[in-house]
Design a protein around this motif. Structure first.
Motif, mmCIF file in Angstrom:
data_model
loop_
_atom_site.group_PDB
_atom_site.id
_atom_site.type_symbol
_atom_site.label_atom_id
_atom_site.label_comp_id
_atom_site.label_asym_id
_atom_site.label_seq_id
_atom_site.Cartn_x
_atom_site.Cartn_y
_atom_site.Cartn_z
ATOM 1 N N GLU A 227 0.836 -1.194 0.000
ATOM 2 C CA GLU A 227 0.000 0.000 0.000
ATOM 3 C C GLU A 227 0.875 1.249 0.000
ATOM 4 O OE1 GLU A 227 -3.689 -0.263 2.083
ATOM 5 O OE2 GLU A 227 -3.441 1.818 2.753
ATOM 6 N N PHE A 228 0.650 2.066 -1.008
ATOM 7 C CA PHE A 228 1.482 3.252 -1.198
ATOM 8 C C PHE A 228 1.408 4.179 0.023
ATOM 9 C CE2 PHE A 228 2.308 7.575 -2.686
ATOM 10 C CZ PHE A 228 3.568 7.383 -3.228
ATOM 11 N N GLY A 229 2.567 4.639 0.473
ATOM 12 C CA GLY A 229 2.602 5.557 1.602
ATOM 13 C C GLY A 229 2.591 4.857 2.954
ATOM 14 N N ARG A 230 2.181 3.591 2.970
ATOM 15 C CA ARG A 230 2.140 2.867 4.243
ATOM 16 C C ARG A 230 3.183 1.746 4.298
ATOM 17 N NH1 ARG A 230 -2.714 -1.237 5.382
ATOM 18 N NH2 ARG A 230 -1.270 -2.516 4.174
ATOM 19 N N ASP A 231 3.294 0.985 3.202
ATOM 20 C CA ASP A 231 4.137 -0.207 3.197
ATOM 21 C C ASP A 231 5.481 0.071 2.520
ATOM 22 O OD1 ASP A 231 1.721 -1.112 4.094
ATOM 23 O OD2 ASP A 231 1.363 -2.507 2.429
ATOM 24 N N MET A 232 6.562 -0.359 3.149
ATOM 25 C CA MET A 232 7.882 -0.188 2.551
ATOM 26 C C MET A 232 8.704 -1.456 2.687
ATOM 27 S SD MET A 232 8.510 3.663 3.755
ATOM 28 C CE MET A 232 7.156 3.380 4.852
ATOM 29 N N TRP A 233 9.468 -1.765 1.666
ATOM 30 C CA TRP A 233 10.338 -2.947 1.723
ATOM 31 C C TRP A 233 11.533 -2.663 2.621
ATOM 32 C CZ3 TRP A 233 8.877 -7.567 0.349
ATOM 33 C CH2 TRP A 233 7.931 -7.733 -0.672
ATOM 34 N N TYR A 234 11.811 -3.611 3.468
ATOM 35 C CA TYR A 234 12.951 -3.487 4.369
ATOM 36 C C TYR A 234 14.274 -3.369 3.599
ATOM 37 C CZ TYR A 234 16.515 -5.096 7.673
ATOM 38 O OH TYR A 234 17.645 -5.233 8.412
ATOM 39 N N HIS A 235 14.436 -4.195 2.562
ATOM 40 C CA HIS A 235 15.722 -4.167 1.847
ATOM 41 C C HIS A 235 15.946 -2.838 1.142
ATOM 42 C CE1 HIS A 235 12.917 -5.986 -1.130
ATOM 43 N NE2 HIS A 235 13.575 -5.213 -1.983
ATOM 44 N N GLU A 236 14.866 -2.150 0.806
ATOM 45 C CA GLU A 236 15.028 -0.825 0.198
ATOM 46 C C GLU A 236 15.368 0.217 1.266
ATOM 47 O OE1 GLU A 236 11.533 -0.119 -2.175
ATOM 48 O OE2 GLU A 236 12.077 -1.684 -3.616
ATOM 49 N N LEU A 237 14.665 0.157 2.379
ATOM 50 C CA LEU A 237 14.958 1.089 3.477
ATOM 51 C C LEU A 237 16.391 0.915 3.961
ATOM 52 C CD1 LEU A 237 11.684 0.526 5.526
ATOM 53 C CD2 LEU A 237 12.328 2.662 4.383
ATOM 54 N N ARG A 238 16.804 -0.358 3.988
ATOM 55 C CA ARG A 238 18.114 -0.707 4.536
ATOM 56 C C ARG A 238 19.256 -0.099 3.708
ATOM 57 N NH1 ARG A 238 21.604 -4.346 3.646
ATOM 58 N NH2 ARG A 238 22.865 -5.272 5.305
ATOM 59 N N SER A 239 18.999 0.148 2.430
ATOM 60 C CA SER A 239 20.079 0.689 1.608
ATOM 61 C C SER A 239 20.037 2.222 1.524
ATOM 62 C CB SER A 239 20.030 0.062 0.213
ATOM 63 O OG SER A 239 18.769 0.308 -0.344
ATOM 64 N N LEU A 240 19.113 2.838 2.233
ATOM 65 C CA LEU A 240 19.076 4.306 2.255
ATOM 66 C C LEU A 240 20.130 4.851 3.218
ATOM 67 C CD1 LEU A 240 15.195 4.909 2.511
ATOM 68 C CD2 LEU A 240 16.622 5.064 0.458
ATOM 69 N N PRO A 241 20.592 6.093 2.961
ATOM 70 C CA PRO A 241 21.602 6.684 3.850
ATOM 71 C C PRO A 241 21.162 6.778 5.318
ATOM 72 C CG PRO A 241 21.287 8.056 1.900
ATOM 73 C CD PRO A 241 20.276 6.975 1.831
ATOM 74 N N ILE A 242 19.872 6.930 5.565
ATOM 75 C CA ILE A 242 19.430 7.020 6.970
ATOM 76 C C ILE A 242 19.743 5.751 7.756
ATOM 77 C CG2 ILE A 242 17.537 8.734 6.919
ATOM 78 C CD1 ILE A 242 16.064 5.581 6.894
ATOM 79 N N ALA A 243 19.832 4.609 7.043
ATOM 80 C CA ALA A 243 20.056 3.336 7.733
ATOM 81 C C ALA A 243 21.550 3.107 7.974
ATOM 82 C CB ALA A 243 19.448 2.196 6.925
ATOM 83 N N SER A 244 22.180 4.005 8.719
ATOM 84 C CA SER A 244 23.619 3.883 8.921
ATOM 85 C C SER A 244 23.930 2.808 9.957
ATOM 86 C CB SER A 244 24.201 5.231 9.359
ATOM 87 O OG SER A 244 23.912 5.452 10.708
ATOM 88 N N ASN A 245 25.231 2.453 10.021
ATOM 89 C CA ASN A 245 25.677 1.363 10.889
ATOM 90 C C ASN A 245 25.762 1.720 12.363
ATOM 91 O OD1 ASN A 245 26.017 -0.376 8.807
ATOM 92 N ND2 ASN A 245 28.178 0.141 8.481
ATOM 93 N N ASP A 246 25.610 2.971 12.665
ATOM 94 C CA ASP A 246 25.700 3.382 14.068
ATOM 95 C C ASP A 246 24.367 3.932 14.526
ATOM 96 O OD1 ASP A 246 28.472 2.958 14.632
ATOM 97 O OD2 ASP A 246 28.855 4.544 13.146
ATOM 98 N N CYS A 247 24.011 3.571 15.709
ATOM 99 C CA CYS A 247 22.786 4.122 16.263
ATOM 100 C C CYS A 247 22.951 4.228 17.770
ATOM 101 C CB CYS A 247 21.593 3.244 15.934
ATOM 102 S SG CYS A 247 20.069 3.860 16.665
ATOM 103 N N ALA A 248 22.847 5.439 18.268
ATOM 104 C CA ALA A 248 23.003 5.643 19.704
ATOM 105 C C ALA A 248 21.915 4.878 20.439
ATOM 106 C CB ALA A 248 22.917 7.129 20.032
ATOM 107 N N MET A 249 22.294 4.416 21.603
ATOM 108 C CA MET A 249 21.394 3.600 22.413
ATOM 109 C C MET A 249 20.506 4.491 23.258
ATOM 110 S SD MET A 249 21.544 0.301 23.790
ATOM 111 C CE MET A 249 23.096 0.026 22.986
#
Ligand code: WT7
Length: 630
Positions: A227-249
């Motif tokens: 569903e447009f605007g609601r559903d997103m593929w994880y593998h696509e999100l994962r390759s976006l710059p926001i999905a960096s390797n560091d995340c503060a706890m």
């Protein structure tokens, strides 16, 4: 292990097992902790990392709302990942995974840490904040572990719904938890077929509001509706710059919620059992270490599903807290052949196997030859959970699978307890069918209707008399129900809902549930859920469900249905209703049998008397019928 002629059916561990064990003398540890449990748990908590330590171990000023590790700061995800990444465990495997179709993945602590950070960043980018609820609905794949840990890292509360549940069960849990994100897989492999998880979720979402984002993990690859605007593929999100390797706890208070997990109760809708970051990690870490005797080089396999408490505590959190290597398998035990499990134990050299009596009985049925084809000499310890294990299955497990050298840890516990409560350790003498004695630091008893202890070998109600760190804190959103259900019948004692007896040696023998909870293949279902699913069908006016003994499943669901005017009983309608329950609750809830009735036995106040139906079905005396309507 050798069987002593003197004592009958008692099995003693070998010296080798004892020498190797973390706890060489279980009775001594139980004595040390007895009457001194705060100190016992504090010492264990000190083995973990805390951003800030506690002012006090236990606050019992507002019973039964116990608090543990007061004002301590922590995050369970830090102890599961970050701690290990800084040590020799950095490149150690956290998970080895095999898909039912033969797919394979091995994930080091280093890589798991990165994946969890990426997922955490995705959640943050969706506006997930501390305390938000997230529903997870997936099969047994590594991403479910990543998703759970990512929730913990950002301080969100995960609510995992078992992938074997269906539309209405999922809808109800999404709505009750008011989740704003749903993490789902496109599907899961089971017995060579795809369980269409995304499709089921779509239907549930039509009934439930509140979900803003759906993250879809690709596993099976069939076409799904996005569903447009609601559903997103994880593998696509994962390759976006926001999905960096560091995340503060997110720094959490020890008492901040970690997850809710729905389980069936006596009445009404499932209860959301709430567990916290601080105490839960101390309980699961310690119990797994001592009972399954986790050592650095071990490969451990808990064959449960992450969607149940067994998976939460002993696939995800307990093993990672211990820096262990776990094995995870996606599919059915007998697919494509009944040797699937044994072949994987041999292939990966697994040392510990933890499963349920129903699985053992199921595999036993195929005969010894399937097991004997494989070299299972890597196995050192076996485990059982979910329902009482019948001595016949115990002996088969011990002899054919464990070659008489592996002690069997029969662990009694509940979603509510978070950790093993009655359990042996490798150094304990075992009696087939008994979970032996309470874990160190726990005081338990068996009492009569008035809360008075019963005599040895007499049946009574199993209660817990002191708090423990991984105990549930409440029913999410319903403090009163927590008090009513667990702490009211016997003031000051936690009521387990099980009946049991204790023998002259102090060994506990669980008999079963005393409420309207049915254990089907070790899964916990409420009569209320099955009945409401039946009544939601147009043809059904009233329904009653009971559990009756079943050779493989332990208990099977039998139902009694009164049809509405204009509908006639037929085999076809029976099958339709079975399918309907499967579609609403899940395949595990499909009734074994449906009997069409004109009338149901009821009390004068209109409550269905299930025990009368049960006694009748078993050809037993129905007991006191004074409250029966007519
Ligand atoms: C109920 C809790 C916690 C793990 C999975 C089940 C029954 C659990 C045993 C055992 C006899 C057992 C009890 C308990 N049960 N383990 N070793 N021997 N009965 O968790 O779904 O919350 O169910 O399972 O009846 O109350 P759960």
């Amino acid at each position: 292990m050798t069987k002593s002629e003197m004592t009958g059916d008692v099995y003693y561990p070998s010296q080798e097992i004892i020498d190797n064990a973390h706890v060489k003398d279980w009775e001594k540890l139980r004595q040390e902790a007895s009457g001194n449990y705060e100190k016992f748990w504090e010492d264990r908590a000190n083995e973990l990392h805390w951003f800030e330590k506690w002012d006090r171990v236990l606050d019992d000023s507002n019973k039964p709302f116990y608090k543990w590790f007061i004002n301590a700061k922590t995050n369970i995800s830090y102890n599961c990942l970050d701690v290990h990444v800084k040590t020799h465990r950095r490149n150690k495997l956290a998970f080895i995974w095999e898909g039912e179709n033969g797919d394979f993945e091995a994930m080091s602590y280093y890589r798991l840490h990165k994946e969890v950070c990426k997922f955490s960043n995705i959640l943050k980018s969706m506006g997930v904040n501390k305390g938000d609820r997230i529903t997870i609905y997936m099969g047994r794949i590594p991403e479910i572990v990543v998703a759970m840990l990512a929730c913990a890292r950002v301080g969100a509360i995960h609510s995992v719904v078992y992938g074997g549940f269906s539309v209405e069960a999922l809808h109800e849990r999404i709505e009750d938890s008011q989740s704003k994100v749903l993490i789902v897989a496109d599907g899961a492999w089971q017995r060579g077929k795809i369980v269409p998880l995304k499709e089921i979720a779509d239907e549930a979402l039509q009934r439930a509001g509140g979900i803003e984002h759906v993250i879809v993990v690709k596993r099976t690859g069939q076409e799904v509706n996005m569903e447009f605007g609601r559903d997103m593929w994880y593998h696509e999100l994962r390759s976006l710059p926001i999905a960096s390797n560091d995340c503060a706890m997110e720094v959490m208070d020890a008492e901040d919620p970690l997850f809710i997990l729905y389980t069936s109760g006596t009445t009404g809708k499932p209860k959301a059992i709430l567990h916290t970051h601080g105490g839960y990690q101390v309980g699961t870490y310690t119990s797994l270490k001592y009972v399954f005797d986790i050592h650095e080089e071990d490969r451990y396999w808990c064959a449960a599903d992450p969607g149940w408490i067994t998976g939460h505590s002993y696939i995800v959190y307990g093993p990672l807290l211990n820096g262990a290597t776990s094995f995870l398998y996606e599919g059915a035990p007998n697919f494509p052949y009944p040797n699937r499990w044994w072949s994987m134990i041999e292939k990966y050299g697994l040392n510990i196997l933890y499963t349920a009596p129903t699985a053992i009985r199921g595999l036993m049925r195929f005969g010894d030859a399937w097991v004997k084809r494989h070299d299972l000499s890597s196995l050192r310890i076996l485990g059982s959970v979910g329902e009482p294990i019948n001595p016949e299955a115990w002996k088969w497990y011990h002899t054919v699978v464990g070659k008489e050298k592996c002690p069997i840890m029969d662990t009694w516990w509940q979603t509510e307890t978070g950790m093993f409560m009655i359990t042996p350790m490798p150094s304990s003498p075992l009696k087939p069918g008994s979970g032996t004695k309470p874990f160190p630091g726990l005081e338990m008893d068996i009492v009569d209707e008035d809360g008075k202890p019963v005599k040895p070998n007499e049946e009574g109600f199993l209660v817990i008399k002191n708090p423990w760190p991984s105990m549930m804190r409440t029913i999410y959103g319903d403090d009163q129900r927590y008090v009513d259900q667990y702490w009211t019948k016997y003031p000051g004692m936690y009521m387990t809902g099980d009946s049991a007896r204790r023998d002259e040696d102090g060994y506990y023998w669980i008999i079963g549930r005393v409420d309207d909870v049915i254990k089907v293949s070790g899964y916990r279902l409420g009569t209320a859920e099955i009945e409401s699913a039946l009544v939601s069908h147009v043809a059904v006016a009233e329904a009653a469900a009971i559990g009756l003994p079943h050779e493989l499943k332990g208990n099977a669901i039998h139902t009694y249905v009164i049809l509405k005017d204009g509908f006639n009983a037929s085999d076809e309608l029976m099958e339709t209703l079975r399918q309907h329950v499967g579609h609403e609750v899940g395949p595990i809830a499909k009734p074994e049998k449906i009997s069409f009735m004109e009338k149901l036995p009821k009390t004068r106040s209109g409550k269905i008397m299930r025990r009368v139906l049960k006694a009748q079905a078993l050809g037993q005396d129905p007991g006191n019928l004074s409250t029966l309507e007519d």
